[in-house]
Every structure is written in structure tokens, then in C-alpha cells.
Design a protein around this motif. Structure first.
Motif, PDB file in Angstrom:
ATOM      1  N   VAL A 395      41.752  34.842  25.467  1.00 22.24           N
ATOM      2  CA  VAL A 395      43.018  35.572  25.442  1.00 22.24           C
ATOM      3  C   VAL A 395      44.096  34.740  26.124  1.00 22.24           C
ATOM      4  O   VAL A 395      43.823  34.010  27.066  1.00 22.24           O
ATOM      5  CB  VAL A 395      42.815  36.912  26.171  1.00 22.24           C
ATOM      6  CG1 VAL A 395      44.133  37.637  26.357  1.00 22.24           C
ATOM      7  CG2 VAL A 395      41.836  37.756  25.388  1.00 22.24           C
ATOM      8  N   GLY A 396      45.313  34.854  25.655  1.00 22.19           N
ATOM      9  CA  GLY A 396      46.422  34.098  26.233  1.00 22.19           C
ATOM     10  C   GLY A 396      47.158  33.378  25.122  1.00 22.19           C
ATOM     11  O   GLY A 396      47.014  33.720  23.938  1.00 22.19           O
ATOM     12  N   GLN A 397      47.923  32.375  25.493  1.00 27.44           N
ATOM     13  CA  GLN A 397      48.644  31.610  24.469  1.00 27.44           C
ATOM     14  C   GLN A 397      47.665  31.006  23.472  1.00 27.44           C
ATOM     15  O   GLN A 397      47.934  30.957  22.273  1.00 27.44           O
ATOM     16  CB  GLN A 397      49.457  30.500  25.136  1.00 27.44           C
ATOM     17  CG  GLN A 397      50.638  31.005  25.944  1.00 27.44           C
ATOM     18  CD  GLN A 397      51.368  29.859  26.612  1.00 27.44           C
ATOM     19  OE1 GLN A 397      50.766  29.070  27.328  1.00 27.44           O
ATOM     20  NE2 GLN A 397      52.661  29.761  26.398  1.00 27.44           N
ATOM     21  N   ILE A 398      46.511  30.563  23.979  1.00 28.80           N
ATOM     22  CA  ILE A 398      45.538  29.903  23.100  1.00 28.80           C
ATOM     23  C   ILE A 398      45.076  30.833  21.979  1.00 28.80           C
ATOM     24  O   ILE A 398      44.776  30.380  20.888  1.00 28.80           O
ATOM     25  CB  ILE A 398      44.305  29.383  23.883  1.00 28.80           C
ATOM     26  CG1 ILE A 398      43.821  30.402  24.904  1.00 28.80           C
ATOM     27  CG2 ILE A 398      44.592  28.088  24.577  1.00 28.80           C
ATOM     28  CD1 ILE A 398      42.707  31.188  24.515  1.00 28.80           C
ATOM     29  N   TRP A 401      48.019  30.586  19.427  1.00 24.78           N
ATOM     30  CA  TRP A 401      48.082  29.294  18.721  1.00 24.78           C
ATOM     31  C   TRP A 401      46.928  29.200  17.708  1.00 24.78           C
ATOM     32  O   TRP A 401      47.116  28.721  16.589  1.00 24.78           O
ATOM     33  CB  TRP A 401      47.993  28.134  19.727  1.00 24.78           C
ATOM     34  CG  TRP A 401      49.222  27.955  20.566  1.00 24.78           C
ATOM     35  CD1 TRP A 401      50.518  28.054  20.143  1.00 24.78           C
ATOM     36  CD2 TRP A 401      49.280  27.639  21.975  1.00 24.78           C
ATOM     37  NE1 TRP A 401      51.374  27.820  21.204  1.00 24.78           N
ATOM     38  CE2 TRP A 401      50.645  27.559  22.333  1.00 24.78           C
ATOM     39  CE3 TRP A 401      48.326  27.409  22.969  1.00 24.78           C
ATOM     40  CZ2 TRP A 401      51.068  27.263  23.640  1.00 24.78           C
ATOM     41  CZ3 TRP A 401      48.742  27.105  24.258  1.00 24.78           C
ATOM     42  CH2 TRP A 401      50.093  27.038  24.587  1.00 24.78           C
ATOM     43  N   SER A 422      40.369  40.688  27.102  1.00 22.57           N
ATOM     44  CA  SER A 422      39.993  40.252  28.448  1.00 22.57           C
ATOM     45  C   SER A 422      39.904  38.734  28.523  1.00 22.57           C
ATOM     46  O   SER A 422      39.186  38.107  27.738  1.00 22.57           O
ATOM     47  CB  SER A 422      38.644  40.861  28.827  1.00 22.57           C
ATOM     48  OG  SER A 422      38.241  40.311  30.053  1.00 22.57           O
ATOM     49  N   MET A 423      40.599  38.164  29.499  1.00 22.96           N
ATOM     50  CA  MET A 423      40.397  36.744  29.791  1.00 22.96           C
ATOM     51  C   MET A 423      38.921  36.546  30.109  1.00 22.96           C
ATOM     52  O   MET A 423      38.283  37.407  30.725  1.00 22.96           O
ATOM     53  CB  MET A 423      41.190  36.341  31.043  1.00 22.96           C
ATOM     54  CG  MET A 423      42.633  36.059  30.806  1.00 22.96           C
ATOM     55  SD  MET A 423      43.281  35.041  32.161  1.00 22.96           S
ATOM     56  CE  MET A 423      43.027  36.070  33.573  1.00 22.96           C
ATOM     57  N   ASP A 448      42.625  27.522  30.555  1.00 15.85           N
ATOM     58  CA  ASP A 448      42.051  27.183  31.857  1.00 15.85           C
ATOM     59  C   ASP A 448      41.901  28.427  32.733  1.00 15.85           C
ATOM     60  O   ASP A 448      40.952  28.532  33.518  1.00 15.85           O
ATOM     61  CB  ASP A 448      42.908  26.138  32.582  1.00 15.85           C
ATOM     62  CG  ASP A 448      44.389  26.473  32.554  1.00 15.85           C
ATOM     63  OD1 ASP A 448      44.978  26.459  31.450  1.00 15.85           O
ATOM     64  OD2 ASP A 448      44.958  26.768  33.617  1.00 15.85           O
ATOM     65  N   GLY A 449      42.818  29.386  32.583  1.00 17.74           N
ATOM     66  CA  GLY A 449      42.713  30.607  33.379  1.00 17.74           C
ATOM     67  C   GLY A 449      41.505  31.428  32.953  1.00 17.74           C
ATOM     68  O   GLY A 449      40.651  31.788  33.766  1.00 17.74           O
ATOM     69  N   GLY A 450      41.411  31.705  31.662  1.00 21.55           N
ATOM     70  CA  GLY A 450      40.327  32.541  31.146  1.00 21.55           C
ATOM     71  C   GLY A 450      38.957  31.925  31.370  1.00 21.55           C
ATOM     72  O   GLY A 450      37.992  32.631  31.693  1.00 21.55           O
ATOM     73  N   CYS A 477      48.099  26.655  34.069  1.00 19.58           N
ATOM     74  CA  CYS A 477      48.757  27.902  34.499  1.00 19.58           C
ATOM     75  C   CYS A 477      48.246  29.047  33.621  1.00 19.58           C
ATOM     76  O   CYS A 477      47.553  28.814  32.642  1.00 19.58           O
ATOM     77  CB  CYS A 477      50.274  27.792  34.358  1.00 19.58           C
ATOM     78  SG  CYS A 477      50.830  27.688  32.655  1.00 19.58           S
ATOM     79  N   TYR A 478      48.601  30.270  34.037  1.00 20.78           N
ATOM     80  CA  TYR A 478      48.366  31.421  33.163  1.00 20.78           C
ATOM     81  C   TYR A 478      49.524  31.461  32.172  1.00 20.78           C
ATOM     82  O   TYR A 478      50.539  32.138  32.379  1.00 20.78           O
ATOM     83  CB  TYR A 478      48.334  32.710  33.981  1.00 20.78           C
ATOM     84  CG  TYR A 478      47.127  32.862  34.878  1.00 20.78           C
ATOM     85  CD1 TYR A 478      45.836  32.869  34.350  1.00 20.78           C
ATOM     86  CD2 TYR A 478      47.266  33.049  36.257  1.00 20.78           C
ATOM     87  CE1 TYR A 478      44.730  33.038  35.165  1.00 20.78           C
ATOM     88  CE2 TYR A 478      46.161  33.218  37.077  1.00 20.78           C
ATOM     89  CZ  TYR A 478      44.895  33.210  36.533  1.00 20.78           C
ATOM     90  OH  TYR A 478      43.800  33.378  37.338  1.00 20.78           O
ATOM     91  N   VAL A 481      51.492  34.643  30.541  1.00 17.40           N
ATOM     92  CA  VAL A 481      52.309  35.420  31.478  1.00 17.40           C
ATOM     93  C   VAL A 481      53.479  34.558  31.966  1.00 17.40           C
ATOM     94  O   VAL A 481      54.601  35.037  32.154  1.00 17.40           O
ATOM     95  CB  VAL A 481      51.451  35.927  32.659  1.00 17.40           C
ATOM     96  CG1 VAL A 481      52.260  36.866  33.542  1.00 17.40           C
ATOM     97  CG2 VAL A 481      50.201  36.645  32.136  1.00 17.40           C
TER      98      VAL A 481
HETATM   99  C1  LIG Z   1      40.721  40.008  32.824  1.00 12.39           C
HETATM  100  C2  LIG Z   1      42.184  39.809  32.549  1.00 12.39           C
HETATM  101  N1  LIG Z   1      43.038  39.672  33.568  1.00 12.39           N
HETATM  102  C3  LIG Z   1      44.370  39.487  33.316  1.00 12.39           C
HETATM  103  C4  LIG Z   1      44.830  39.441  32.030  1.00 12.39           C
HETATM  104  C5  LIG Z   1      46.326  39.249  31.755  1.00 12.39           C
HETATM  105  N2  LIG Z   1      46.547  37.973  31.055  1.00 12.39           N
HETATM  106  C6  LIG Z   1      46.698  37.893  29.713  1.00 12.39           C
HETATM  107  S1  LIG Z   1      46.880  36.357  29.162  1.00 12.39           S
HETATM  108  C7  LIG Z   1      46.781  35.725  30.704  1.00 12.39           C
HETATM  109  C8  LIG Z   1      46.920  34.246  30.948  1.00 12.39           C
HETATM  110  C9  LIG Z   1      45.775  33.489  30.356  1.00 12.39           C
HETATM  111  O1  LIG Z   1      45.830  32.170  30.867  1.00 12.39           O
HETATM  112  P1  LIG Z   1      44.930  31.026  30.245  1.00 12.39           P
HETATM  113  O2  LIG Z   1      43.540  31.496  30.081  1.00 12.39           O
HETATM  114  O3  LIG Z   1      45.115  29.794  31.021  1.00 12.39           O
HETATM  115  O4  LIG Z   1      45.521  30.877  28.773  1.00 12.39           O
HETATM  116  P2  LIG Z   1      47.004  30.462  28.337  1.00 12.39           P
HETATM  117  O5  LIG Z   1      47.813  31.711  28.223  1.00 12.39           O
HETATM  118  O6  LIG Z   1      47.542  29.533  29.369  1.00 12.39           O
HETATM  119  O7  LIG Z   1      46.807  29.805  27.010  1.00 12.39           O
HETATM  120  C10 LIG Z   1      46.613  36.746  31.643  1.00 12.39           C
HETATM  121  C11 LIG Z   1      46.530  36.533  33.100  1.00 12.39           C
HETATM  122  C12 LIG Z   1      43.888  39.634  31.005  1.00 12.39           C
HETATM  123  N3  LIG Z   1      44.236  39.674  29.725  1.00 12.39           N
HETATM  124  N4  LIG Z   1      42.575  39.777  31.289  1.00 12.39           N
END
Ligand SMILES: Cc1ncc(C[n+]2csc(CCOP(=O)(O)OP(=O)(O)O)c2C)c(N)n1
Length: 588
Positions: A395-398, A401, A422-423, A448-450, A477-478, A481
């Protein structure tokens, strides 16, 4: 026989081959029953959240029941994320928790706890499960187990939890004499022929129809029917995020994914359509924009969903079918046998327009610098993905994309969490998928966050030598967000950049004895991916990208679907439209 042995017999009969678990005292008898069995085995994970999501991945990949087990208290509560995800995304899973002996229960006493780790998991998960049962008497096991399995898989699938106290697990039972429940699964409804004929009429008189395919297509296993229906009618097709792998992207009718981060060409297609056949999709605001009244303003909508509560929920449709997608498509195709829907070139101008959207607003562009462009990376990745790869996306930008640019075709799958999002879900989902489909290569795409949320599961990958290829897009970075903060918080990157750090992932992954590589430039992508997919061993690739990479196009709050950022010049946008533009950008 021992009740815990009986539970495994029933699971094995239901086609379950692997159960994902983390051990604990309250699970002792159930785990002991696995000892020496050949027909069903455990996969010992390193966190119950990961076990719950592995079961989800197993079910998503195979369509069969996924099963996870955890001990009482923290084991049970750690599974909540996977349980909720199965509920929101309609995934058939059974979660079994151990519980303290029934004679240690607090029952109605006004104390917080009596037995060690006693936790009322049944009440906790009820709002996010199809059902949850405590097995209070041994002779109810047959009934409750069969009920749980049937409920999980029938109607609109989802999670069910069975909480089995220790003394019940070890009870002696005589299965032949046990009470058995007969649940009559909902009989698939036959579609109303008159209503189907109305839809046929609508299709015949439409000049800009589009099919919108959601997650319900895969859940009802109707992807082949959908392809046939689309080809018979010649109607172009877009998907939601959950429906992304319900249609081959190399088919000329495919017109992308819609939504907040949808392809611009897909959003324009839906915005300009005059008829939408919405199949197995909730039409939630991530698809329609935050002002549903602006969504596809010139279109009539036919909405088909197995869950009556999803109909007319966010978007008012003109024609509703509370049906399984397969029944709807079969019903339609039966009527069409008479050949009334031969496209005959009538839709040509519409298809040409969609083609021009695709050409003008492609899902990736050739990068202008060395720095890795994430959409371009996904484009190249598509070229190297095996034709039957299962791609598990975090989950996230990845996630966006990947969804915008990956070309899913053949028997490839795109597995990702929609509702729970869920990350940390991609790695355990890949582990589950790998046990469900042992002959396939499984690809993880994560940020990198997830990755750090379930990084411990690298050990599970290594232990079983799973053919899992992990691709980490590292923006340090996250990112998702952070992008939000850039847009709405004047670039105050609290807790996304400020206070956040990550380790050298190659060092960490190498400690798990998985080979790890890292790239930083676009011209390194092809060679490294070729190596990554060279064998079936676990492997890791980190692609470092700039911290300020954004997901574009993006639909902002209050904007109509066709008007994503970066905004097109008003005249250019108007030239793309069959329907009236709204007077003020985003305003009504
Ligand atoms: C368990 C959990 N905590 C917080 C979030 C909120 N959240 C959604 S996307 C994200 C950032 C994800 O960062 P990363 O994994 O590095 O991916 P990026 O967005 O940088 O591609 C967060 C904190 C979430 N979705 N799941």
C-alpha cells in the motif's frame, strides 16, 4: 476421536492444504494434531498479522478457503488486520483462535480477565467478520465448523472466526453422532428476463457504453465470461483497483483503471460514457470522486452486485441487479444469442476517441533523467514478469504506480488489499499465494515503509525457499502521506520524512540469506530484472527513487473524475469531452 484431529479432517476435506499460524499455549492441541499429517500442514509465520494475511493471500490466489490460527489474547488480536481485510474485500477465510479452558472463563463476572490471556475475541471481531463463534460445547463442533466454512464461502464471501477453548480442543468426540447443521446456501437467483432485455435495449441505443469491472468479477470467478461478453458486445472496459486483474490488459477493449489515481484515459472514458455497466463494484468515492453527483453525469448506470446493500449506496443507478456477476453475464449472453448486439462499427467513433485518450495520456513516459521513474520502472517490469506471475502489491504510492502502469495479461494476477489497505500486507500475502500456487513465481512490490511492518517474514520465505521476488521501491519516506502533506500541509513532512528512517535493506535482507541487489538508474532496470527472474529462488531488488516522486495523475477533493492533476488546459479538456464541462474547475 480427539476434537482437534476432527477439525483438521474437516479442513482437509474442504480442500485446505496449508494453515498459517503462530504457536501458543491455547493452540496446543490443534497444533499437535498436525504432527505427522501429510494431507494438511502448517506454515509457521513470525507474526499473527502476517499469518492472517497469508491466509488471505492463499484464498485470493486460489479461490479456496484460507485458514489461519493463533493463540488467545495477543495472538488473536494480532490477526484483526487480516480479518478486517477479508471482510472489506470479500475473501473467504476461516480464522481459528485458541481460548482458555471454558472453566477459566470470566463469563458475566465484573472482572477484566480470569484465565491467562483470556480475551473476548468473538465480540472484538464481530463488526469486521461475517460471523464469529465460541465453541462452548464439544458436540457443537461439527455444526459450527461446517457453518463457518459455508458462511465464509457463500453469498458475498468473507471471514469467519471460530474460538476454540483448550478443553474443547482436547475433548473426545464421536463425529458420527454429532449434531450437524444443514445450511442451504443461497440459490443463485436467475435474472429477470424483462430487466435484462431493458439492458439490451440500453446497450443498443448507446453510442458510448463502457463496462466497469470491480473485484466482484474475480470473486464470482466470472473473468472468462466477462471477456466473452465484452468481445461479443464490443464494449470497452475499465476496472476499479480491485477489478484490475479481471480483464487482460493486452485486449484492445481494455481502457485502464479509474479512480483518484486512475489512468487519465480511463477516467475520461467513464466521464464521457452514456452507459455504464458496473459489475461487482461498490462505486466508492475513490472511484467516483468525492462528489458523486459529478460522476459520469451523462451516463445511465446499470449496477450489478451480489450484496443488495451496495446497490444505490453511493451512486444512484438506473437499473439494479442484485445478482452474482456470472448469472448476470450468462443471462445477457443467452439473450444475445440472437445476434442483436453485433457492434457493426457503430461504436467506432467512441473507440477511436478512447484510443486517442490513451495515446495522449499514456500511463508512463520515457524518463528525461537517470533517476528511476517509478511508472517507467513498472512498464519495464511488465516486460519481464512471467506470463503466469502473481504480483502482490503493498500500500502507498507503489500501489498506485503499479496499478497505473503494470500490464496484467495471460494468467497473471494483481493481488492487493483494497478496503483495509494495510502497509506490510504484500509480503505475507505473497507467502500465502505461494503455498496456494506452488508452481508460480510470486512478485512482491513494496515501499520501504510497508516492508518494515512484516520484514520478519523474510525468514518464512527463506525457510521454505519460496519463489518470491521482492521489489522494494525506496523513496526513504512514507511517500503517499508525504505527497498529501506536500499538497495540503505546505510541505510540513511531520512523521513521513521528519522522524522517519530506514536501514540498509540489502544488509537486512542478506542477513536472511536472500540475495539482494540495488539500483539507482533507469538504465540498470532491464538487466537487473532479467537476473531477478532468471531462476525460482527468493531474491530481493531495491530500486532507489527520489523522495519527492509523486503519483500522477491524481484527482483532488471535490473535483469531477475527468479533471485530474496536473490539470489540462481548459480548452484541451473541453476537446476531450462529449458532455458539458462543469462551469468552474471542480466546483458545482
Ligand atoms: C498499517 C498501516 N499504517 C498506516 C497506514 C497509512 N499509510 C498509507 S500509505 C502510507 C505510506 C506508505 O509508505 P511506503 O510503504 O514507503 O510506500 P510509498 O507510499 O512511499 O510508496 C501510510 C503510512 C496504512 N495504510 N497501514
Amino acid at each position: 476421536m480427539k476434537l482437534s484431529d476432527y477439525v483438521l479432517d474437516v479442513l482437509a476435506q474442504a480442500g485446505v492444504t496449508h494453515v498459517f499460524e503462530v504457536c501458543g499455549g491455547s493452540l496446543a492441541h490443534l497444533l499437535d494434531s498436525f504432527y505427522g499429517r501429510k494431507d494438511i500442514s502448517t506454515v509457521s509465520m513470525h507474526h499473527e498479522m502476517a499469518a492472517s494475511i497469508a491466509a488471505e493471500g492463499y484464498a485470493r490466489a486460489s479461490g479456496r478457503l484460507g485458514v489461519a490460527m493463533a493463540t488467545s489474547g495477543p495472538g488473536a488480536t494480532n490477526m484483526i488486520t487480516g480479518i478486517g481485510s477479508c471482510f472489506f474485500d470479500s475473501i473467504p477465510c476461516l480464522f481459528i483462535t485458541g481460548q482458555v479452558n471454558t472453566y477459566e472463563f470470566k463469563f458475566d463476572r465484573p472482572v477484566r480477565q480470569k484465565g491467562f490471556q483470556e480475551t473476548d475475541i468473538v465480540s472484538i471481531v464481530k463488526p469486521i467478520a461475517k460471523d464469529a463463534f465460541l465453541v462452548e460445547e464439544a458436540d457443537k463442533i461439527k455444526q459450527l465448523l461446517c457453518q463457518a466454512i459455508q458462511i465464509a464461502g457463500s453469498d458475498r464471501p468473507g471471514p469467519v472466526l471460530l474460538d476454540i477453548p483448550l478443553n474443547i480442543q482436547r475433548a473426545d468426540i464421536e463425529p458420527g453422532t454429532l449434531r450437524y447443521c444443514t445450511i442451504n446456501p443461497l440459490q443463485p437467483k436467475s435474472p429477470d428476463e424483462k430487466a435484462l432485455n431493458e439492458v439490451l435495449e440500453m446497450i443498443r441505443s448507446s453510442s458510448r457504453p463502457v463496462i466497469l469491472a470491480g473485484g466482484g468479477v474475480r470473486i464470482s470467478n466470472s473473468q472468462d465470461l466477462l471477456l466473452k461478453f465484452a468481445q461479443m458486445t464490443g464494449i470497452p472496459l475499465v476496472t476499479s483497483l480491485m477489478g484490475l486483474d479481471s480483464f487482460p490488459h493486452d485486449d484492445p477493449l481494455f481502457a485502464g483503471m479509474i479512480g483518484t489515481y486512475g489512468n487519465r484515459y480511463a477516467n475520461l472514458t467513464v466521464a464521457n460514457s452514456d452507459l455504464i455497466l458496473a459489475l461487482g463494484t461498490r462505486l466508492d468515492t475513490r472511484q467516483t470522486g468525492t462528489k458523486p453527483e459529478t460522476f459520469a453525469r451523462g451516463a445511465k448506470i446499470v449496477h450489478v452486485d451480489i450484496d443488495p446493500h451496495e446497490l444505490n449506496s453511493n451512486i444512484k443507478a438506473h437499473c439494479l441487479f442484485n445478482l452474482d456477476i456470472g448469472s448476470f453475464l450468462l443471462g445477457m449472453m443467452k439473450l444475445m444469442k440472437s445476434g442483436i448486439l453485433a457492434d457493426g462499427g457503430r461504436l467506432m467513433p467512441w473507440k477511436k476517441m478512447i484510443m486517442s485518450y490513451k495515446t495522449r495520456y499514456p500511463s508512463f513516459r520515457m524518463p528525461k533523467s537517470d533517476a528511476i521513474d517509478p511508472n517507467y520502472f513498472m512498464h519495464i517490469l511488465s516486460e519481464f514478469l512471467p506470463d503466469d506471475a502473481l504480483v502482490c502489491v503493498d500500500v502507498g504510492q507503489i500501489q498506485m504506480w503499479s496499478a497505473q502502469t503494470l500490464d496484467i495479461h495471460g494468467t497473471q494476477r494483481f493481488l492487493t488489499q483494497g478496503g483495509m489497505a494495510s502497509m506490510g500486507s504484500a509480503l505475507p500475502m505473497a507467502i500465502g499465494a505461494s503455498f496456494a500456487k506452488p508452481d508460480k513465481v510470486i512478485v512482491v512490490i513494496t515501499g520501504d515503509g510497508g516492508f518494515q511492518l512484516n520484514i520478519q517474514e523474510l525468514q518464512t520465505v527463506y525457510h521454505h525457499n519460496l519463489p518470491v521476488k521482492i521489489i522494494l521501491i525506496n523513496n526513504r519516506c512514507y511517500g503517499m502521506v508525504r505527497q498529501f502533506q506536500e499538497q495540503y500541509f505546505d510541505g510540513r513532512y511531520q512523521s513521513t520524512v521528519i522522524g522517519y528512517s530506514n536501514p540498509d535493506f540489502r544488509d537486512v535482507v542478506s542477513a536472511y540469506k536472500i540475495p539482494a541487489a540495488r539500483i539507482t538508474r533507469n538504465d540498470e532496470i532491464s538487466d537487473t530484472l532479467a537476473k531477478l527472474f532468471d531462476d525460482r529462488n527468493p531474491a530481493f531488488l531495491e530500486a532507489s527513487i527520489n523522495t519527492d516522486c509523486k503519483v500522477m495523475p491524481k484527482l483532488s477533493v471535490n473535483m469531477p473524475l475527468e479533471d485530474q492533476e496536473p490539470h489540462l488546459h481548459r480548452d484541451e479538456l473541453r476537446s476531450n469531452m462529449f458532455i458539458e464541462l462543469l462551469p468552474v474547475p471542480g466546483g458545482l
